[in-house]
Design a protein around this motif. Structure first.
Motif: not given
Length: 425
Positions: A249, A252-253, A288-289, A291-292, A295
Motif C-alpha cells: 500500500r 502504491s500510494n 493489494e498487488c 493496485w500496485l 499504478n
C-alpha cells in the motif's frame, strides 16, 4: 457491586503490608467494564493509583501500572478521561527501569489515545512525539512494538492530518520507521508490521510526502519487496502477509501521488512471486498487488512493455476470476497496456484474450462489465480485425444484452456499431 469496589479502593489506600495484594485484587476486578466505570467515579480513586504509580517501591509501582493498564482497555471515553492526570507520568516513565514497566506504559498510552480526543490533545503539548522518537531507538523488540502501537493509534485519529502527522514528519520518527520496516525480516517482524502501517497512515492521509520521498521511501520499500519476494519459501514465515500488505500500500500510494517510480522490471517479477505465494491462503493480497500493478502501468510504457516481455500476461489473466475486485483491477491493468497502442494490443490478442472476455460480459457487476467494454473499445480501436474475431465468437449477442442498462448502454451501442460494420469499412 459498588460496595466491593469501594472496599478494594480502601484496601489499596491503607498503608499496610497487604497493599500489593489489594492492588492485585483490584487489577483482576478492573478487567470488568462495569467495575472500571464504578472505580473512576469513586472520589480519590485515580489520585490513589497515581500516588502508587509514582511511588519509590518498584513492586507497588508495577502493580499500579497494571491497574492503569486494565483501566485503559475501557471503551468508555469517561474512563480514559479520568486517567488524564496520569499521562505526564506515563510519558516520563517510558525511559523506565524495567522492560515490562516501559511496555505497560506504552500500551496504556496507546489504549487511552484510541478512546479519547481529550487525552490526545493533552499528550501532544506534553511531548509525546519527541518521547516516542527517543523510544524508537531502543534495542528491545518489545519496546519498539509498543512504540509502533501508540504511534499507529495516534496516526489514525481524526485530527491526525492537521495536528499529529506534521509533528511526526518534523521529528526523527520517519527515518527510524523506514529503517525498522526495511530490516523487518532481520530485526523483528512485529515492530516492522506496526511501523509499516504507521507509514501507510501517513502516506494515505498526507498528500505532500516530501519528507518520506527525501528519505528514499520508494527505493527502500521497493528493495524490501524484492527481498521479500526472493526469500519467500513455499511456506512463508508466520505473519509475513501482515508486513507485505502495508508495504504494498505504501509503495502504491506513493507512486499514485508522485509517479516517480524507477524503471525496474524486477518489481513486476516480485509482485507475481508474492501473488503466487499468498494466492491460496491470503487472497486479500491479490487486490493489494493489483493496485500496485495498476499504478505502475497507468502512465508508464516501460512497465507495460516489461509485463509483456517478461511473459507475465498468462499469470495476470489467471487472476481474472479470483474476485469481483480482482476482475476489475486485472481489466484496468489490461486497459493500461492496450492504451499504449497497436503493438501492445496485438500482444494481448495473441493470448488469446477475446475468449476470456466473453464470459465477463455476462457478469452481474456493472463495474466489471464496464471495464471490459472499455478494454474492447481500445482493442477494436488499435486492431480493427479484433472486432471481426469478436463477432465470429458471438460477441455481438453479449453486447446486445447491455443496451438497456443505463450505465453501460452508451458504450455497448458504440461497440455494436463497430462490430456491425462491413469488413474493410
Amino acid at each position: 457491586l459498588p460496595g466491593q469496589v469501594l472496599e478494594l479502593l480502601r484496601g489499596v489506600q491503607r498503608g499496610s503490608e497487604d497493599r500489593k495484594r489489594w492492588l492485585g485484587r483490584l487489577r483482576w476486578a478492573l478487567q470488568n467494564e462495569d467495575t472500571q466505570q464504578k472505580f473512576v467515579r469513586l472520589e480519590g480513586s485515580i489520585r490513589t493509583l497515581t500516588g502508587l504509580f509514582t511511588s519509590s517501591l518498584a513492586d507497588l509501582q508495577l502493580e499500579a501500572a497494571r491497574c492503569l493498564h486494565e483501566l485503559s482497555h475501557s471503551s468508555v471515553p469517561t474512563v480514559a478521561e479520568a486517567c488524564l492526570p496520569v499521562t505526564s507520568y506515563l510519558l516520563t516513565y517510558l525511559s523506565g527501569h524495567s522492560l515490562e514497566f516501559t511496555e505497560l506504559c506504552l500500551y496504556t498510552l496507546g489504549n487511552l489515545v484510541v478512546e479519547s480526543e481529550a487525552v490526545r490533545k493533552q499528550l501532544l503539548p506534553q511531548g509525546i512525539i519527541p518521547v516516542l522518537a527517543s523510544c524508537i531507538q531502543s534495542p528491545h523488540e518489545a519496546v519498539l512494538e509498543g512504540v509502533g502501537y501508540v504511534l499507529s493509534q495516534l496516526l489514525q485519529a481524526k485530527e491526525a492530518p492537521t495536528e499529529i502527522i506534521p509533528l511526526v514528519l518534523d521529528s526523527l520518527l520517519p527515518q527510524h520507521m523506514l529503517r525498522l520496516v526495511c530490516s523487518g525480516l532481520k530485526a523483528g517482524m512485529g515492530a516492522a508490521v506496526e511501523f509499516a502501517w504507521c507509514l501507510h497512515y501517513i502516506i494515505c492521509r498526507h498528500k505532500d510526502n516530501v519528507v518520506l520521498l527525501s528519505l528514499g521511501a520508494v527505493p527502500s520499500l521497493t528493495s524490501l519487496l524484492l527481498d521479500l519476494a526472493s526469500q519467500i519459501p513455499q511456506d512463508a514465515p508466520e505473519g509475513l502477509e501482515l508486513l507485505v500488505c502495508p508495504v504494498l500500500r505504501c509503495v502504491s500510494n506513493l507512486l499514485a501521488q508522485t509517479g516517480c517510480q524507477g524503471q525496474d522490471g524486477r518489481l513486476l517479477v516480485a509482485l507475481f512471486l508474492i501473488l503466487q505465494c499468498f494466492l491460496q491462503q491470503h487472497p486479500f493480497l491479490i487486490q493489494e498487488c493489483l493496485w500496485l500493478l495498476n499504478n505502475l502501468t497507468a502512465d508508464d510504457p516501460f512497465f507495460c512493455s516489461a509485463l509483456l516481455s517478461l511473459d507475465l500476461l498468462p499469470a495476470l489473466l489467471q487472476l481474472l476470476t479470483c474476485s469481483q475486485m480482482a476482475t476489475v483491477l486485472v481489466l484496468t491493468v489490461l486497459c493500461n497496456i492496450a492504451e499504449k497502442g497497436a503493438l501492445q494490443c496485438q500482444r494481448l490478442l495473441q493470448q488469446p484474450l477475446l475468449p476470456r472476455l466473453l464470459p465477463l460480459l455476462t457478469l452481474p457487476e456493472p463495474e466489471a462489465v464496464g471495464q471490459c467494454l472499455e478494454l474492447l473499445h481500445l482493442l477494436f480501436l488499435h486492431c480493427p480485425e479484433a472486432a471481426a474475431d469478436f463477432t465470429r465468437q458471438g460477441g455481438h449477442q453479449a453486447l446486445e444484452q447491455h443496451q438497456s442498462i443505463p450505465l453501460l448502454q452508451e458504450r455497448a451501442q458504440a461497440l455494436l456499431a463497430v462490430v456491425r460494420q462491413p469488413p474493410g469499412a
